[in-house]
Write an enzyme that holds these catalytic residues in place. Sequence first.
Site, PDB file in Angstrom:
ATOM      1  N   GLY A  90       6.701 -16.304 -20.194  1.00 25.68           N
ATOM      2  CA  GLY A  90       7.133 -17.668 -19.902  1.00 25.68           C
ATOM      3  C   GLY A  90       7.452 -18.452 -21.164  1.00 25.68           C
ATOM      4  O   GLY A  90       7.681 -17.879 -22.230  1.00 25.68           O
ATOM      5  N   ALA A  91       7.457 -19.818 -21.033  1.00 26.39           N
ATOM      6  CA  ALA A  91       7.927 -20.707 -22.112  1.00 26.39           C
ATOM      7  C   ALA A  91       9.298 -20.199 -22.575  1.00 26.39           C
ATOM      8  O   ALA A  91       9.527 -19.951 -23.757  1.00 26.39           O
ATOM      9  CB  ALA A  91       6.930 -20.763 -23.267  1.00 26.39           C
ATOM     10  N   HIS A 112      13.048 -19.313 -23.620  1.00 26.39           N
ATOM     11  CA  HIS A 112      14.073 -19.853 -24.514  1.00 26.39           C
ATOM     12  C   HIS A 112      15.304 -18.959 -24.395  1.00 26.39           C
ATOM     13  O   HIS A 112      15.310 -17.997 -23.596  1.00 26.39           O
ATOM     14  CB  HIS A 112      13.554 -19.934 -25.954  1.00 26.39           C
ATOM     15  CG  HIS A 112      12.907 -18.661 -26.431  1.00 26.39           C
ATOM     16  ND1 HIS A 112      13.618 -17.495 -26.615  1.00 26.39           N
ATOM     17  CD2 HIS A 112      11.619 -18.359 -26.726  1.00 26.39           C
ATOM     18  CE1 HIS A 112      12.814 -16.547 -27.032  1.00 26.39           C
ATOM     19  NE2 HIS A 112      11.585 -17.032 -27.099  1.00 26.39           N
ATOM     20  N   HIS A 153      14.829 -15.126 -24.290  1.00 21.24           N
ATOM     21  CA  HIS A 153      14.481 -14.565 -22.971  1.00 21.24           C
ATOM     22  C   HIS A 153      15.708 -14.558 -22.054  1.00 21.24           C
ATOM     23  O   HIS A 153      15.942 -13.592 -21.321  1.00 21.24           O
ATOM     24  CB  HIS A 153      13.406 -15.416 -22.286  1.00 21.24           C
ATOM     25  CG  HIS A 153      12.094 -15.472 -22.989  1.00 21.24           C
ATOM     26  ND1 HIS A 153      11.623 -16.609 -23.605  1.00 21.24           N
ATOM     27  CD2 HIS A 153      11.140 -14.524 -23.155  1.00 21.24           C
ATOM     28  CE1 HIS A 153      10.433 -16.368 -24.120  1.00 21.24           C
ATOM     29  NE2 HIS A 153      10.117 -15.119 -23.875  1.00 21.24           N
ATOM     30  N   GLY A 159      13.037  -7.528 -25.901  1.00 23.41           N
ATOM     31  CA  GLY A 159      13.780  -8.037 -27.054  1.00 23.41           C
ATOM     32  C   GLY A 159      13.426  -7.274 -28.330  1.00 23.41           C
ATOM     33  O   GLY A 159      12.284  -6.854 -28.521  1.00 23.41           O
ATOM     34  N   GLU A 160      14.408  -7.145 -29.207  1.00 15.82           N
ATOM     35  CA  GLU A 160      14.161  -6.527 -30.522  1.00 15.82           C
ATOM     36  C   GLU A 160      13.352  -7.442 -31.430  1.00 15.82           C
ATOM     37  O   GLU A 160      12.900  -7.013 -32.482  1.00 15.82           O
ATOM     38  CB  GLU A 160      15.488  -6.168 -31.195  1.00 15.82           C
ATOM     39  CG  GLU A 160      16.163  -4.982 -30.553  1.00 15.82           C
ATOM     40  CD  GLU A 160      17.402  -4.529 -31.299  1.00 15.82           C
ATOM     41  OE1 GLU A 160      17.844  -5.242 -32.231  1.00 15.82           O
ATOM     42  OE2 GLU A 160      17.939  -3.470 -30.937  1.00 15.82           O
ATOM     43  N   LYS A 161      13.206  -8.686 -31.059  1.00 15.44           N
ATOM     44  CA  LYS A 161      12.400  -9.605 -31.876  1.00 15.44           C
ATOM     45  C   LYS A 161      10.995  -9.034 -32.073  1.00 15.44           C
ATOM     46  O   LYS A 161      10.448  -9.043 -33.166  1.00 15.44           O
ATOM     47  CB  LYS A 161      12.377 -10.973 -31.170  1.00 15.44           C
ATOM     48  CG  LYS A 161      11.206 -11.864 -31.445  1.00 15.44           C
ATOM     49  CD  LYS A 161      11.283 -12.503 -32.795  1.00 15.44           C
ATOM     50  CE  LYS A 161      10.209 -13.532 -33.015  1.00 15.44           C
ATOM     51  NZ  LYS A 161       8.931 -13.213 -32.422  1.00 15.44           N
ATOM     52  N   SER A 171      11.397 -17.883 -30.623  1.00 22.10           N
ATOM     53  CA  SER A 171      10.068 -17.434 -30.209  1.00 22.10           C
ATOM     54  C   SER A 171       9.381 -18.605 -29.524  1.00 22.10           C
ATOM     55  O   SER A 171       9.550 -19.760 -29.952  1.00 22.10           O
ATOM     56  CB  SER A 171       9.264 -17.022 -31.448  1.00 22.10           C
ATOM     57  OG  SER A 171       7.885 -16.975 -31.143  1.00 22.10           O
ATOM     58  N   SER A 172       8.601 -18.303 -28.500  1.00 23.03           N
ATOM     59  CA  SER A 172       7.861 -19.388 -27.830  1.00 23.03           C
ATOM     60  C   SER A 172       6.907 -20.052 -28.814  1.00 23.03           C
ATOM     61  O   SER A 172       6.597 -21.236 -28.702  1.00 23.03           O
ATOM     62  CB  SER A 172       7.075 -18.831 -26.640  1.00 23.03           C
ATOM     63  OG  SER A 172       7.946 -18.130 -25.785  1.00 23.03           O
TER      64      SER A 172
END
Length: 286
Positions: free
Chosen positions: A31-32, A34, A37, A147-149, A185-186
Amino acid sequence: MERLSSKAEVHGAVLAAKREGKSVALVPTMGALHDGHLSLVQAACARADYVVVSVFVNPTQFGPGEDFEAYPRDLEHDLALLAAEGADIVFTPNVSAMYAADAAVTVGPGPLGGMWEGAIRPAHFSGVCTVVTKLLSIVGPDLAFFGEKDYQQLQVVKRLVCDLDLPAKVVGCPIVRECDGLAMSSRNAYLDRDERAAATVLYRALRTAETLALDGERDARVIATALRDTVEAEPLATLDYAELVDPVTLQSLKTLDRPLRAIVAARVGATRLIDNMAIVPRQEQQ
Ligand code: PAF
């Protein structure tokens, strides 16, 4: 779009979609939401007929003293964003629905989970593997998007799915960045004004590494040193690690004789940030 909170409801809805011949994608999130996501949800909608997004802040992947309680939560906003993207189901279990009080079995990440993030956050990847295995069993998707993050997480999940023969294909999606390069990032919500400005140091360090490689530097240690020096020059940042690694095994490399990954983690104020970038040696780009 339906919001469902029980495992049985989600399982039933996905089964009905499969009976209609639809392909199913899962986008697991905490969640949260951005734009990072949402790029996963867009990729899922482009590749599958039926898209399930889970929103679950998973307690088992947070260590003692980490930010489980403080982790940003805004379900109403998340639901509005997901409806606009065209998700079919949002799965929002609570902790007791997800984990039975007497649950005793967990899923370990193997050696990949003990490195880098795993060395600093010892139970983290076991929590991730356990919840991802559960989400994959509950939803039964054809495709699962990450995600690759969270690059190490992506590699750990790929191994998990491969080694346990889980019947889903893992799809990695590119990092989405703010205009000044900060990876979305959240946890960026924790940064105050000065910290937000300082947080771009991770991206600047990665770009320094990329530039050195493009200029022909072949010694990975020289590049890793430049990566570290850039982060350490930022007064508000405290470096955890910065390294050039094999993109699959995540082992440190000494020479740029193939494409590799630069990974970096630092605390900016009290906020822990991670980032990474593909680094391609000069001659491999022709
Ligand atoms: O990347 C995340 O948000 C989480 O680690 C995940 C994959 C949703 C598991 O809780």
